[in-house]
Design a protein around this motif. Structure first.
Motif, PDB file in Angstrom:
ATOM      1  N   ALA A  61       0.814  -1.216   0.000  1.00  0.00           N
ATOM      2  CA  ALA A  61       0.000   0.000   0.000  1.00  0.00           C
ATOM      3  C   ALA A  61       0.853   1.274   0.000  1.00  0.00           C
ATOM      4  N   ASP A  62       2.072   1.194   0.547  1.00  0.00           N
ATOM      5  CA  ASP A  62       2.956   2.360   0.617  1.00  0.00           C
ATOM      6  C   ASP A  62       4.053   2.216  -0.430  1.00  0.00           C
ATOM      7  N   SER A  63       3.984   3.022  -1.481  1.00  0.00           N
ATOM      8  CA  SER A  63       4.953   2.905  -2.577  1.00  0.00           C
ATOM      9  C   SER A  63       6.344   3.393  -2.184  1.00  0.00           C
ATOM     10  N   ASN A  64       6.487   4.037  -1.039  1.00  0.00           N
ATOM     11  CA  ASN A  64       7.804   4.489  -0.594  1.00  0.00           C
ATOM     12  C   ASN A  64       8.641   3.384   0.035  1.00  0.00           C
ATOM     13  N   VAL A  65       8.011   2.297   0.445  1.00  0.00           N
ATOM     14  CA  VAL A  65       8.752   1.226   1.117  1.00  0.00           C
ATOM     15  C   VAL A  65       9.640   0.496   0.119  1.00  0.00           C
ATOM     16  N   LEU A  66       9.069  -0.041  -0.926  1.00  0.00           N
ATOM     17  CA  LEU A  66       9.841  -0.760  -1.946  1.00  0.00           C
ATOM     18  C   LEU A  66       9.921   0.015  -3.255  1.00  0.00           C
ATOM     19  N   HIS A  67       9.542   1.261  -3.231  1.00  0.00           N
ATOM     20  CA  HIS A  67       9.635   2.153  -4.391  1.00  0.00           C
ATOM     21  C   HIS A  67       8.953   1.563  -5.631  1.00  0.00           C
ATOM     22  N   GLY A  68       7.705   1.139  -5.442  1.00  0.00           N
ATOM     23  CA  GLY A  68       6.914   0.664  -6.572  1.00  0.00           C
ATOM     24  C   GLY A  68       7.037  -0.814  -6.868  1.00  0.00           C
ATOM     25  N   ILE A  69       7.879  -1.543  -6.161  1.00  0.00           N
ATOM     26  CA  ILE A  69       8.010  -2.982  -6.373  1.00  0.00           C
ATOM     27  C   ILE A  69       6.925  -3.685  -5.565  1.00  0.00           C
ATOM     28  N   LYS A  70       6.258  -4.653  -6.188  1.00  0.00           N
ATOM     29  CA  LYS A  70       5.185  -5.386  -5.512  1.00  0.00           C
ATOM     30  C   LYS A  70       5.762  -6.590  -4.785  1.00  0.00           C
ATOM     31  N   LEU A  71       5.310  -6.818  -3.551  1.00  0.00           N
ATOM     32  CA  LEU A  71       5.738  -7.953  -2.743  1.00  0.00           C
ATOM     33  C   LEU A  71       4.664  -9.033  -2.786  1.00  0.00           C
ATOM     34  N   ASN A  72       5.050 -10.241  -3.158  1.00  0.00           N
ATOM     35  CA  ASN A  72       4.158 -11.407  -3.158  1.00  0.00           C
ATOM     36  C   ASN A  72       4.670 -12.419  -2.148  1.00  0.00           C
ATOM     37  N   VAL A  73       3.762 -13.016  -1.384  1.00  0.00           N
ATOM     38  CA  VAL A  73       4.138 -14.076  -0.447  1.00  0.00           C
ATOM     39  C   VAL A  73       3.354 -15.326  -0.818  1.00  0.00           C
ATOM     40  N   THR A  74       4.091 -16.406  -0.992  1.00  0.00           N
ATOM     41  CA  THR A  74       3.472 -17.704  -1.237  1.00  0.00           C
ATOM     42  C   THR A  74       3.626 -18.526   0.029  1.00  0.00           C
ATOM     43  N   SER A  75       2.501 -18.954   0.598  1.00  0.00           N
ATOM     44  CA  SER A  75       2.522 -19.724   1.840  1.00  0.00           C
ATOM     45  C   SER A  75       2.263 -21.192   1.545  1.00  0.00           C
ATOM     46  N   LEU A  76       2.955 -22.051   2.283  1.00  0.00           N
ATOM     47  CA  LEU A  76       2.783 -23.495   2.146  1.00  0.00           C
ATOM     48  C   LEU A  76       2.551 -24.080   3.522  1.00  0.00           C
ATOM     49  N   ASP A  77       1.526 -24.906   3.644  1.00  0.00           N
ATOM     50  CA  ASP A  77       1.204 -25.557   4.908  1.00  0.00           C
ATOM     51  C   ASP A  77       2.129 -26.753   5.101  1.00  0.00           C
ATOM     52  N   SER A  78       2.872 -26.772   6.206  1.00  0.00           N
ATOM     53  CA  SER A  78       3.781 -27.887   6.465  1.00  0.00           C
ATOM     54  C   SER A  78       3.069 -29.058   7.119  1.00  0.00           C
ATOM     55  N   ASN A  79       1.796 -28.909   7.473  1.00  0.00           N
ATOM     56  CA  ASN A  79       0.998 -29.974   8.102  1.00  0.00           C
ATOM     57  C   ASN A  79       1.701 -30.550   9.326  1.00  0.00           C
ATOM     58  N   SER A  80       2.293 -29.702  10.128  1.00  0.00           N
ATOM     59  CA  SER A  80       3.011 -30.074  11.361  1.00  0.00           C
ATOM     60  C   SER A  80       4.169 -31.022  11.103  1.00  0.00           C
ATOM     61  N   SER A  81       4.688 -31.052   9.882  1.00  0.00           N
ATOM     62  CA  SER A  81       5.804 -31.919   9.526  1.00  0.00           C
ATOM     63  C   SER A  81       7.101 -31.142   9.660  1.00  0.00           C
ATOM     64  N   GLY A  82       7.923 -31.510  10.630  1.00  0.00           N
ATOM     65  CA  GLY A  82       9.222 -30.884  10.771  1.00  0.00           C
ATOM     66  C   GLY A  82      10.105 -31.153   9.570  1.00  0.00           C
ATOM     67  N   PHE A  83       9.974 -32.344   9.008  1.00  0.00           N
ATOM     68  CA  PHE A  83      10.763 -32.712   7.829  1.00  0.00           C
ATOM     69  C   PHE A  83      10.424 -31.809   6.649  1.00  0.00           C
ATOM     70  N   LEU A  84       9.142 -31.621   6.388  1.00  0.00           N
ATOM     71  CA  LEU A  84       8.735 -30.752   5.278  1.00  0.00           C
ATOM     72  C   LEU A  84       9.165 -29.312   5.528  1.00  0.00           C
ATOM     73  N   GLY A  85       9.055 -28.876   6.766  1.00  0.00           N
ATOM     74  CA  GLY A  85       9.467 -27.517   7.099  1.00  0.00           C
ATOM     75  C   GLY A  85      10.954 -27.281   6.869  1.00  0.00           C
ATOM     76  N   ILE A  86      11.769 -28.304   7.106  1.00  0.00           N
ATOM     77  CA  ILE A  86      13.215 -28.168   6.913  1.00  0.00           C
ATOM     78  C   ILE A  86      13.588 -28.339   5.449  1.00  0.00           C
ATOM     79  N   ILE A  87      13.046 -29.330   4.784  1.00  0.00           N
ATOM     80  CA  ILE A  87      13.437 -29.661   3.411  1.00  0.00           C
ATOM     81  C   ILE A  87      12.924 -28.634   2.416  1.00  0.00           C
ATOM     82  N   GLU A  88      11.689 -28.208   2.530  1.00  0.00           N
ATOM     83  CA  GLU A  88      11.124 -27.277   1.561  1.00  0.00           C
ATOM     84  C   GLU A  88      11.745 -25.927   1.741  1.00  0.00           C
TER      85      GLU A  88
END
Length: 88
Positions: A61-88
Motif C-alpha cells: 500500500a505504501d509505494s515508498n517502502v519498496l519504491h513501486g516494487i510489488k511484494l508477493n508471499v506464497t505460503s505453504l502448509d507444512s501440516n506439522s511436519s518438521g521434515f517438510l518444514g526443513i526440506i522445503e
C-alpha cells in the motif's frame, strides 16, 4: 610473472568489468516473491498467516517502502511436519 599478470588483468577486465556485469547492477525487479512454510492449523501458524498478510498489504500500500516494487508471499502448509518444514 608477466604472463600471469597479463592473464589476471584480461580476466578481470573482460569478466568483472564487462557489459553483462555492469548492466544488471541498476535493474530493479517489478515483483519480489517470498515463500513461507508453517503449520496453518496451529495457534502460531494462524497468527503468523494473519501477520504476514497484513505486513504484505501494508508494504504494497505504501509505494515508498519498496519504491513501486510489488511484494508477493506464497505460503505453504507444512501440516506439522518438521521434515517438510526443513526440506522445503
Amino acid at each position: 610473472m608477466v604472463p600471469v599478470l597479463l592473464f589476471v588483468f584480461t580476466v578481470l577486465h573482460n569478466g568483472v568489468f564487462g557489459e553483462g556485469a555492469a548492466r544488471n547492477v541498476s535493474s530493479r525487479p517489478v515483483v519480489v516473491n517470498v515463500g513461507a512454510i508453517f503449520t496453518f492449523d496451529s495457534a502460531v501458524g494462524r497468527v503468523a498467516k494473519i501477520a504476514i498478510d497484513a505486513a504484505v498489504d501494508d508494504i504494497n500500500a505504501d509505494s515508498n517502502v519498496l519504491h513501486g516494487i510489488k511484494l508477493n508471499v506464497t505460503s505453504l502448509d507444512s501440516n506439522s511436519s518438521g521434515f517438510l518444514g526443513i526440506i522445503e
